[in-house]
Design an enzyme around this catalytic site. Sequence first.
Site, PDB file in Angstrom:
ATOM      1  N   ASN A   7     -26.338  10.218  40.296  1.00  0.00           N
ATOM      2  CA  ASN A   7     -26.333  11.657  40.046  1.00  0.00           C
ATOM      3  C   ASN A   7     -27.603  11.957  39.267  1.00  0.00           C
ATOM      4  O   ASN A   7     -27.660  11.765  38.058  1.00  0.00           O
ATOM      5  CB  ASN A   7     -25.083  12.009  39.238  1.00  0.00           C
ATOM      6  CG  ASN A   7     -24.949  13.501  38.991  1.00  0.00           C
ATOM      7  OD1 ASN A   7     -25.875  14.261  39.255  1.00  0.00           O
ATOM      8  ND2 ASN A   7     -23.802  13.903  38.486  1.00  0.00           N
ATOM      9  N   ARG A  70     -25.107  12.182  44.709  1.00  0.00           N
ATOM     10  CA  ARG A  70     -24.544  13.514  44.568  1.00  0.00           C
ATOM     11  C   ARG A  70     -25.711  14.482  44.750  1.00  0.00           C
ATOM     12  O   ARG A  70     -26.644  14.490  43.947  1.00  0.00           O
ATOM     13  CB  ARG A  70     -23.951  13.685  43.168  1.00  0.00           C
ATOM     14  CG  ARG A  70     -23.500  15.082  42.883  1.00  0.00           C
ATOM     15  CD  ARG A  70     -22.876  15.159  41.502  1.00  0.00           C
ATOM     16  NE  ARG A  70     -22.241  16.442  41.297  1.00  0.00           N
ATOM     17  CZ  ARG A  70     -22.815  17.487  40.715  1.00  0.00           C
ATOM     18  NH1 ARG A  70     -24.057  17.384  40.269  1.00  0.00           N
ATOM     19  NH2 ARG A  70     -22.157  18.614  40.580  1.00  0.00           N
ATOM     20  N   HIS A 159     -18.883  22.291  43.288  1.00  0.00           N
ATOM     21  CA  HIS A 159     -17.747  21.422  42.902  1.00  0.00           C
ATOM     22  C   HIS A 159     -16.944  20.979  44.134  1.00  0.00           C
ATOM     23  O   HIS A 159     -15.780  20.611  44.016  1.00  0.00           O
ATOM     24  CB  HIS A 159     -16.743  22.146  41.964  1.00  0.00           C
ATOM     25  CG  HIS A 159     -17.203  22.336  40.566  1.00  0.00           C
ATOM     26  ND1 HIS A 159     -16.712  23.364  39.771  1.00  0.00           N
ATOM     27  CD2 HIS A 159     -18.073  21.643  39.789  1.00  0.00           C
ATOM     28  CE1 HIS A 159     -17.273  23.293  38.572  1.00  0.00           C
ATOM     29  NE2 HIS A 159     -18.105  22.270  38.554  1.00  0.00           N
ATOM     30  N   LEU A 188     -11.406  22.966  35.986  1.00  0.00           N
ATOM     31  CA  LEU A 188     -11.735  23.550  34.678  1.00  0.00           C
ATOM     32  C   LEU A 188     -12.425  22.502  33.809  1.00  0.00           C
ATOM     33  O   LEU A 188     -11.772  21.718  33.120  1.00  0.00           O
ATOM     34  CB  LEU A 188     -10.466  24.043  33.969  1.00  0.00           C
ATOM     35  CG  LEU A 188      -9.454  24.867  34.789  1.00  0.00           C
ATOM     36  CD1 LEU A 188      -8.259  25.244  33.924  1.00  0.00           C
ATOM     37  CD2 LEU A 188     -10.113  26.116  35.353  1.00  0.00           C
ATOM     38  N   ARG A 220     -21.503  29.481  30.723  1.00  0.00           N
ATOM     39  CA  ARG A 220     -21.880  30.476  31.742  1.00  0.00           C
ATOM     40  C   ARG A 220     -20.932  31.664  31.689  1.00  0.00           C
ATOM     41  O   ARG A 220     -19.728  31.503  31.473  1.00  0.00           O
ATOM     42  CB  ARG A 220     -21.833  29.880  33.143  1.00  0.00           C
ATOM     43  CG  ARG A 220     -22.828  28.780  33.397  1.00  0.00           C
ATOM     44  CD  ARG A 220     -22.897  28.456  34.894  1.00  0.00           C
ATOM     45  NE  ARG A 220     -23.603  27.216  35.129  1.00  0.00           N
ATOM     46  CZ  ARG A 220     -23.021  26.116  35.640  1.00  0.00           C
ATOM     47  NH1 ARG A 220     -21.734  26.108  35.986  1.00  0.00           N
ATOM     48  NH2 ARG A 220     -23.733  25.035  35.815  1.00  0.00           N
ATOM     49  N   ASP A 260     -16.506  23.717  23.300  1.00  0.00           N
ATOM     50  CA  ASP A 260     -15.520  22.636  23.438  1.00  0.00           C
ATOM     51  C   ASP A 260     -14.105  23.193  23.300  1.00  0.00           C
ATOM     52  O   ASP A 260     -13.741  23.738  22.253  1.00  0.00           O
ATOM     53  CB  ASP A 260     -15.773  21.555  22.386  1.00  0.00           C
ATOM     54  CG  ASP A 260     -14.941  20.310  22.671  1.00  0.00           C
ATOM     55  OD1 ASP A 260     -13.769  20.448  23.084  1.00  0.00           O
ATOM     56  OD2 ASP A 260     -15.472  19.199  22.489  1.00  0.00           O
ATOM     57  N   GLY A 308     -12.041  18.246  32.888  1.00  0.00           N
ATOM     58  CA  GLY A 308     -11.855  18.050  31.446  1.00  0.00           C
ATOM     59  C   GLY A 308     -10.769  18.910  30.816  1.00  0.00           C
ATOM     60  O   GLY A 308      -9.854  18.388  30.165  1.00  0.00           O
ATOM     61  N   ASN A 312      -6.709  17.833  30.483  1.00  0.00           N
ATOM     62  CA  ASN A 312      -6.405  17.439  29.097  1.00  0.00           C
ATOM     63  C   ASN A 312      -5.846  18.526  28.198  1.00  0.00           C
ATOM     64  O   ASN A 312      -5.285  18.210  27.161  1.00  0.00           O
ATOM     65  CB  ASN A 312      -7.672  16.888  28.433  1.00  0.00           C
ATOM     66  CG  ASN A 312      -8.178  15.649  29.130  1.00  0.00           C
ATOM     67  OD1 ASN A 312      -7.438  14.677  29.263  1.00  0.00           O
ATOM     68  ND2 ASN A 312      -9.405  15.677  29.589  1.00  0.00           N
ATOM     69  N   GLU A 362     -15.288  12.304  40.659  1.00  0.00           N
ATOM     70  CA  GLU A 362     -16.374  12.569  41.607  1.00  0.00           C
ATOM     71  C   GLU A 362     -17.048  11.289  42.076  1.00  0.00           C
ATOM     72  O   GLU A 362     -17.400  11.179  43.242  1.00  0.00           O
ATOM     73  CB  GLU A 362     -17.429  13.444  40.926  1.00  0.00           C
ATOM     74  CG  GLU A 362     -17.393  14.874  41.378  1.00  0.00           C
ATOM     75  CD  GLU A 362     -18.548  15.670  40.813  1.00  0.00           C
ATOM     76  OE1 GLU A 362     -18.869  15.497  39.619  1.00  0.00           O
ATOM     77  OE2 GLU A 362     -19.117  16.467  41.575  1.00  0.00           O
TER      78      GLU A 362
HETATM   79  P1  AMP Z   1     -15.890  18.137  32.283  1.00  0.00           P
HETATM   80  O1  AMP Z   1     -17.033  19.054  32.579  1.00  0.00           O
HETATM   81  O2  AMP Z   1     -14.902  18.027  33.397  1.00  0.00           O
HETATM   82  O3  AMP Z   1     -16.323  16.799  31.743  1.00  0.00           O
HETATM   83  O4  AMP Z   1     -15.078  18.834  31.099  1.00  0.00           O
HETATM   84  C1  AMP Z   1     -15.658  18.958  29.818  1.00  0.00           C
HETATM   85  C2  AMP Z   1     -14.818  19.880  28.948  1.00  0.00           C
HETATM   86  O5  AMP Z   1     -13.445  19.448  28.922  1.00  0.00           O
HETATM   87  C3  AMP Z   1     -15.242  19.862  27.493  1.00  0.00           C
HETATM   88  O6  AMP Z   1     -16.220  20.850  27.244  1.00  0.00           O
HETATM   89  C4  AMP Z   1     -13.978  20.172  26.758  1.00  0.00           C
HETATM   90  O7  AMP Z   1     -13.925  21.562  26.523  1.00  0.00           O
HETATM   91  C5  AMP Z   1     -12.858  19.826  27.701  1.00  0.00           C
HETATM   92  N1  AMP Z   1     -12.012  18.729  27.198  1.00  0.00           N
HETATM   93  C6  AMP Z   1     -12.221  17.401  27.299  1.00  0.00           C
HETATM   94  N2  AMP Z   1     -11.223  16.717  26.705  1.00  0.00           N
HETATM   95  C7  AMP Z   1     -10.349  17.633  26.236  1.00  0.00           C
HETATM   96  C8  AMP Z   1      -9.107  17.576  25.517  1.00  0.00           C
HETATM   97  N3  AMP Z   1      -8.551  16.405  25.181  1.00  0.00           N
HETATM   98  N4  AMP Z   1      -8.509  18.736  25.216  1.00  0.00           N
HETATM   99  C9  AMP Z   1      -9.063  19.908  25.548  1.00  0.00           C
HETATM  100  N5  AMP Z   1     -10.218  20.030  26.210  1.00  0.00           N
HETATM  101  C10 AMP Z   1     -10.856  18.914  26.561  1.00  0.00           C
END
Ligand code: AMP
Length: 377
Positions: A7, A70, A159, A188, A220, A260, A308, A312, A362
């Site tokens: 990637n 990718r 995606h 998400l 974004r 986050d 993410g 989670n 992915e």
């Molecule tokens: P991704 O782009 O799929 O890697 O997702 C990243 C985002 O997932 C991060 O910016 C976090 O906001 C969210 N994230 C990751 N772990 C957790 C968790 N345990 N609880 C809540 N949000 C999470």
Amino acid sequence: MRVLVINSGSSSLKYQVRDTDTNEVAANGLIDRIGEGAGGPADHGEAMDQVAAALEDELAQRPLDAVGHRVVHGGERFSEPVLINNEITRSIERLNPLAPLHNPANVLGIRAIAAKWPHMPQVAVFDTAFHRTLPEHAWRYAIPDELYRQYGIRRYGFHGTSHQFVTGRAAELLGVPVHAFNAVVAHLGNGVSLTAIQGGASIDTSMGFTPLEGLVMGTRSGDVDPSILIFLQRQGMSAQDIDTMLNKESGLKALFGDNDMRAIVDAANAGNARATLALEIASYRLAKYIGGYHVAVGGAQALVFTAGIGENSADFRALVVSRLSALGVKLDGAANLVRSREPRVVSAPDSLIPVLVVPTDEEQAIAEATAAVVRGE
Ligand code: AMP
């Protein structure tokens, strides 16, 4: 098969070696600060030398069978993964104007590997390809046709590798043949997109000409009135500043100050009003889109969360689903709290349709697609 998944971004290169028979991650890493001086690699060729050096012991035990890339933008041409040759590389390069930060980096990664291992089969897996099934009424913007003909301005969606992978796993979990599966899939992560799945195919998706359209994301904005951009330009803001503002300084980061989701949920639980509002805006906008896509697919058989936040954040899932009572969707409180790497049902037994959490991967999807192309499937 043993596949190196690459990637490459403009200044970084992420890699994983995957075994498609055992699904084992044999190695992975990140080379960053490419071309930024300060001791980092001078270019993607040097970055690939570093990857090869890092993999030397691993590859001495078992060589690679193929490399899967990718590739962000496949334009209108690519609707599935393809075996790369010079003509394909040039086609990807011709799409540079549509993804000016990403496609040039992908091409550099492809050429670096071709130079290093000339006989290695390479496969391009496109982030847009799964959305090539969008009907015209979903991909056309209501703007003059000439803009589509001259510049390719239309909705492409992104995606796709994740949406396709998650759709397959969700259908499997429910025991429905994927070609008969209707669903709404919510990816998400830091980027956010929703896809309407009908008969296993993407018929609508929330990202458009670029990944900026649609839902509230980490940094974004998602949908805004396009006149805002014209207004800001008239106030003296440059195109570059507007681009940076909408892509890097908006979304949850603008609403709360941090993108986050864990920090936002913690702050909201501690009574922070900005965090609560950020969650309300993001979940409200998502719930509206889910309702729209439920209609678009003629009734979804499942609502699926991934990436993410989707995998989670039980709190964010609960917030979104609490806005879907008109669809008869209900979570099971305890099931929603379970943490697992396995696909699972998190809805209540009396929910009108099941709600699923399906972890995306992915790299696995790219490795599997690469192996299938190389085997000629
Ligand atoms: P991704 O782009 O799929 O890697 O997702 C990243 C985002 O997932 C991060 O910016 C976090 O906001 C969210 N994230 C990751 N772990 C957790 C968790 N345990 N609880 C809540 N949000 C999470």
